[in-house]
Write a protein that holds these residues in place. Sequence first.
Motif, PDB file in Angstrom:
ATOM      1  N   GLY A  12       0.967  -1.464  -0.642  1.00 24.20           N
ATOM      2  CA  GLY A  12      -0.292   0.482  -0.160  1.00 24.20           C
ATOM      3  C   GLY A  12       0.855   1.277   0.246  1.00 24.20           C
ATOM      4  N   THR A  13       0.009   2.288   0.770  1.00 22.03           N
ATOM      5  CA  THR A  13       0.876   3.443   0.165  1.00 22.03           C
ATOM      6  C   THR A  13       1.224   4.186   1.694  1.00 22.03           C
ATOM      7  OG1 THR A  13      -0.090   4.306  -2.289  1.00 22.03           O
ATOM      8  CG2 THR A  13       0.787   5.723  -0.249  1.00 22.03           C
ATOM      9  N   ILE A  14       2.257   5.007   1.957  1.00 18.91           N
ATOM     10  CA  ILE A  14       2.933   5.042   3.684  1.00 18.91           C
ATOM     11  C   ILE A  14       2.727   6.531   3.326  1.00 18.91           C
ATOM     12  CG2 ILE A  14       4.039   4.154   4.653  1.00 18.91           C
ATOM     13  CD1 ILE A  14       4.791   1.793   3.748  1.00 18.91           C
ATOM     14  N   THR A  15       2.423   7.185   4.445  1.00 25.55           N
ATOM     15  CA  THR A  15       2.434   8.612   4.441  1.00 25.55           C
ATOM     16  C   THR A  15       3.771   8.606   5.664  1.00 25.55           C
ATOM     17  OG1 THR A  15       0.547   9.590   4.150  1.00 25.55           O
ATOM     18  CG2 THR A  15       1.054  10.740   5.174  1.00 25.55           C
ATOM     19  N   ILE A  16       4.322   9.103   5.636  1.00 28.41           N
ATOM     20  CA  ILE A  16       5.578   8.963   6.007  1.00 28.41           C
ATOM     21  C   ILE A  16       5.385  10.847   7.033  1.00 28.41           C
ATOM     22  CG2 ILE A  16       8.591   9.684   5.833  1.00 28.41           C
ATOM     23  CD1 ILE A  16       7.237   6.614   4.739  1.00 28.41           C
ATOM     24  N   PRO A  17       6.032  10.806   8.251  1.00 29.66           N
ATOM     25  CA  PRO A  17       5.712  11.746   9.429  1.00 29.66           C
ATOM     26  C   PRO A  17       6.480  12.680   8.621  1.00 29.66           C
ATOM     27  CG  PRO A  17       6.202   9.822  10.441  1.00 29.66           C
ATOM     28  CD  PRO A  17       5.669   9.398   8.928  1.00 29.66           C
ATOM     29  N   GLY A  18       8.147  12.811   8.938  1.00 35.29           N
ATOM     30  CA  GLY A  18       9.073  13.011   9.061  1.00 35.29           C
ATOM     31  C   GLY A  18       9.815  13.026   6.746  1.00 35.29           C
ATOM     32  N   GLU A  19      10.630  13.753   7.280  1.00 36.93           N
ATOM     33  CA  GLU A  19      11.208  13.769   6.042  1.00 36.93           C
ATOM     34  C   GLU A  19      12.701  12.942   5.362  1.00 36.93           C
ATOM     35  OE1 GLU A  19      12.252  17.850   5.046  1.00 36.93           O
ATOM     36  OE2 GLU A  19      10.610  18.371   5.423  1.00 36.93           O
ATOM     37  N   ARG A  20      13.196  11.624   6.533  1.00 30.45           N
ATOM     38  CA  ARG A  20      14.086  11.030   6.138  1.00 30.45           C
ATOM     39  C   ARG A  20      13.619   9.972   6.689  1.00 30.45           C
ATOM     40  NH1 ARG A  20      19.674  10.411   8.110  1.00 30.45           N
ATOM     41  NH2 ARG A  20      19.859   8.107   8.616  1.00 30.45           N
ATOM     42  N   VAL A  21      13.097   9.040   5.261  1.00 24.04           N
ATOM     43  CA  VAL A  21      12.667   7.236   4.930  1.00 24.04           C
ATOM     44  C   VAL A  21      13.439   7.209   3.866  1.00 24.04           C
ATOM     45  CG1 VAL A  21      11.463   7.565   3.718  1.00 24.04           C
ATOM     46  CG2 VAL A  21      11.211   5.836   4.860  1.00 24.04           C
ATOM     47  N   SER A  22      14.527   5.362   4.983  1.00 26.00           N
ATOM     48  CA  SER A  22      15.321   4.309   4.132  1.00 26.00           C
ATOM     49  C   SER A  22      14.586   3.709   3.310  1.00 26.00           C
ATOM     50  CB  SER A  22      16.498   3.949   4.967  1.00 26.00           C
ATOM     51  OG  SER A  22      15.627   3.301   6.071  1.00 26.00           O
ATOM     52  N   ILE A  23      14.821   2.308   2.766  1.00 23.97           N
ATOM     53  CA  ILE A  23      14.288   1.498   2.294  1.00 23.97           C
ATOM     54  C   ILE A  23      13.732   0.513   3.557  1.00 23.97           C
ATOM     55  CG2 ILE A  23      15.950  -0.162   1.059  1.00 23.97           C
ATOM     56  CD1 ILE A  23      14.334  -0.485  -1.429  1.00 23.97           C
ATOM     57  N   LEU A  24      14.322   0.586   4.104  1.00 21.44           N
ATOM     58  CA  LEU A  24      14.408  -0.503   5.314  1.00 21.44           C
ATOM     59  C   LEU A  24      13.077  -0.073   6.089  1.00 21.44           C
ATOM     60  CD1 LEU A  24      17.794  -1.828   6.370  1.00 21.44           C
ATOM     61  CD2 LEU A  24      16.659  -2.991   4.261  1.00 21.44           C
ATOM     62  N   ASP A  25      12.957   1.176   6.238  1.00 19.31           N
ATOM     63  CA  ASP A  25      11.634   2.127   7.024  1.00 19.31           C
ATOM     64  C   ASP A  25      10.088   1.009   6.148  1.00 19.31           C
ATOM     65  OD1 ASP A  25      13.533   2.778   9.167  1.00 19.31           O
ATOM     66  OD2 ASP A  25      13.678   5.038   7.751  1.00 19.31           O
ATOM     67  N   ALA A  26      10.495   1.692   5.640  1.00 17.46           N
ATOM     68  CA  ALA A  26       9.456   1.804   4.048  1.00 17.46           C
ATOM     69  C   ALA A  26       9.028   0.532   4.179  1.00 17.46           C
ATOM     70  CB  ALA A  26       9.646   1.985   2.991  1.00 17.46           C
ATOM     71  N   LEU A  27      10.003  -0.595   4.079  1.00 16.99           N
ATOM     72  CA  LEU A  27       9.743  -2.354   4.098  1.00 16.99           C
ATOM     73  C   LEU A  27       9.546  -2.919   5.838  1.00 16.99           C
ATOM     74  CD1 LEU A  27      12.383  -4.303   1.703  1.00 16.99           C
ATOM     75  CD2 LEU A  27      10.336  -3.792   1.661  1.00 16.99           C
ATOM     76  N   GLY A  28       9.322  -1.964   6.812  1.00 19.91           N
ATOM     77  CA  GLY A  28       8.720  -2.062   7.664  1.00 19.91           C
ATOM     78  C   GLY A  28       8.025  -1.690   8.061  1.00 19.91           C
ATOM     79  N   GLN A  29       7.351  -0.424   7.574  1.00 20.45           N
ATOM     80  CA  GLN A  29       6.061   0.227   7.671  1.00 20.45           C
ATOM     81  C   GLN A  29       4.836  -1.227   6.725  1.00 20.45           C
ATOM     82  OE1 GLN A  29       4.572   2.747   8.840  1.00 20.45           O
ATOM     83  NE2 GLN A  29       6.312   3.248   9.885  1.00 20.45           N
ATOM     84  N   ALA A  30       5.466  -1.686   5.903  1.00 18.12           N
ATOM     85  CA  ALA A  30       4.695  -2.450   5.035  1.00 18.12           C
ATOM     86  C   ALA A  30       4.647  -4.042   6.056  1.00 18.12           C
ATOM     87  CB  ALA A  30       4.694  -3.113   3.825  1.00 18.12           C
ATOM     88  N   GLN A  31       5.504  -4.151   7.160  1.00 16.15           N
ATOM     89  CA  GLN A  31       5.785  -5.231   7.758  1.00 16.15           C
ATOM     90  C   GLN A  31       5.982  -6.595   7.345  1.00 16.15           C
ATOM     91  OE1 GLN A  31       4.056  -5.563  10.927  1.00 16.15           O
ATOM     92  NE2 GLN A  31       3.313  -3.680  10.640  1.00 16.15           N
ATOM     93  N   ASP A  32       6.803  -6.365   6.734  1.00 16.38           N
ATOM     94  CA  ASP A  32       8.522  -6.604   6.077  1.00 16.38           C
ATOM     95  C   ASP A  32       8.164  -7.412   4.471  1.00 16.38           C
ATOM     96  OD1 ASP A  32      10.934  -7.415   5.716  1.00 16.38           O
ATOM     97  OD2 ASP A  32      11.185  -8.695   7.255  1.00 16.38           O
ATOM     98  N   MET A  33       8.906  -8.237   3.748  1.00 19.37           N
ATOM     99  CA  MET A  33       8.605  -8.439   3.246  1.00 19.37           C
ATOM    100  C   MET A  33       8.120 -10.255   3.513  1.00 19.37           C
ATOM    101  SD  MET A  33      12.222  -8.627   0.826  1.00 19.37           S
ATOM    102  CE  MET A  33      12.677  -7.201   0.197  1.00 19.37           C
ATOM    103  N   THR A  34       7.410 -10.419   2.239  1.00 23.94           N
ATOM    104  CA  THR A  34       7.099 -12.717   2.414  1.00 23.94           C
ATOM    105  C   THR A  34       8.135 -13.408   2.276  1.00 23.94           C
ATOM    106  OG1 THR A  34       6.130 -12.852   0.730  1.00 23.94           O
ATOM    107  CG2 THR A  34       4.770 -11.791   1.851  1.00 23.94           C
ATOM    108  N   GLU A  35       7.751 -14.811   2.693  1.00 26.01           N
ATOM    109  CA  GLU A  35       9.495 -15.469   2.179  1.00 26.01           C
ATOM    110  C   GLU A  35       9.741 -15.372   1.417  1.00 26.01           C
ATOM    111  OE1 GLU A  35       5.253 -17.566   3.642  1.00 26.01           O
ATOM    112  OE2 GLU A  35       6.292 -16.283   3.982  1.00 26.01           O
ATOM    113  N   TYR A  36       8.513 -14.842   0.405  1.00 24.03           N
ATOM    114  CA  TYR A  36       9.010 -15.139  -0.886  1.00 24.03           C
ATOM    115  C   TYR A  36       9.270 -14.190  -1.686  1.00 24.03           C
ATOM    116  CZ  TYR A  36       5.638 -19.044  -0.426  1.00 24.03           C
ATOM    117  OH  TYR A  36       4.902 -20.193  -0.151  1.00 24.03           O
ATOM    118  N   GLY A  37       9.552 -13.224  -0.913  1.00 23.96           N
ATOM    119  CA  GLY A  37      10.467 -11.996  -1.601  1.00 23.96           C
ATOM    120  C   GLY A  37      11.561 -12.012  -1.915  1.00 23.96           C
ATOM    121  N   ASP A  38      11.982 -11.544  -3.114  1.00 21.04           N
ATOM    122  CA  ASP A  38      13.458 -11.648  -3.755  1.00 21.04           C
ATOM    123  C   ASP A  38      13.822 -10.299  -3.316  1.00 21.04           C
ATOM    124  OD1 ASP A  38      16.268 -11.940  -4.528  1.00 21.04           O
ATOM    125  OD2 ASP A  38      15.043 -12.420  -6.425  1.00 21.04           O
TER     126      ASP A  38
END
Length: 267
Positions: free
Chosen positions: A156-182
């Motif tokens: 989905g789409t994630i609204t960022i409250p600050g101005e710094r977000v890494s790709i790991l932060d975004a994946l964390g907001q998405a509850q991480d990859m599934t076991e099928y993620g490459d």
Amino acid sequence: MKAQFAIIGIAMLLAATSCRTSKDSLNYFEDTRATNDIEFNLQDCKIKLEPHDELFISVTSLMPEATAQYNLPLANPAKLGSLQESSQMRQQTYVVDSNGDIKFPMLGQIHVEGMTTEQLAGYLTEEISKEVKDPIVKVELVNFKVSVLGEVRMPGTITIPGERVSILDALGQAQDMTEYGDRSNVLVIREENGKATYHYINLNKSDVMTSPYYFLRQNDVVVVSPNKVRQDNSKYNNNNAYKLQVTSTIVSACSVIASLVIALTVK
């Protein structure tokens, strides 16, 4: 009997090896296992303002009446058509136009594209200081959002409250990859200078932190590709569905033919 035990032992060994390989493929930054001390110079993560960004800008001072003219008027934030109206008035926001400009009270049109919020706050402070003593300017980006799609648990789409977000932060907001993620094949789609660019990054490697795509920008889209297991399962399921459909069609055809034969025989 011995041959049976040997076969069972080989099967168990292969299963253990398969499990270990699968487990390793789920790790981020696998290369860090070889050393306990890795340092990288991170890329600049400061967000540059772009057209269609929405900004909240407030100006205050020890004498509020002196800076009132530099603020947009208050407005009701309730949406058009809403059955309920908000009773709390809020200060309006600025939207950067397609030319990269905003129209600021008293100062007129200001070109903000390419600035950071800190730079814009500094510029406004300098200009307003010509008329007001010690103004305090606050600039915030309020529509910073990224999308995370593909093999994650909550796409989905994630609204960022600050101005710094890494790709790991975004994946964390998405509850991480599934076991099928490459993890070795993650796509980042970014709009730059009116063009969509894309880049694949490998999250199994720690040097991804030096990539300009490690820190995300507004409206970036992160797509996690499915791994080979997921792709093979998908092909297997599609093939089975096709075979089932063909079998069902053949059975139906045979049933119709059999009914016709019986009908003709009875006559």
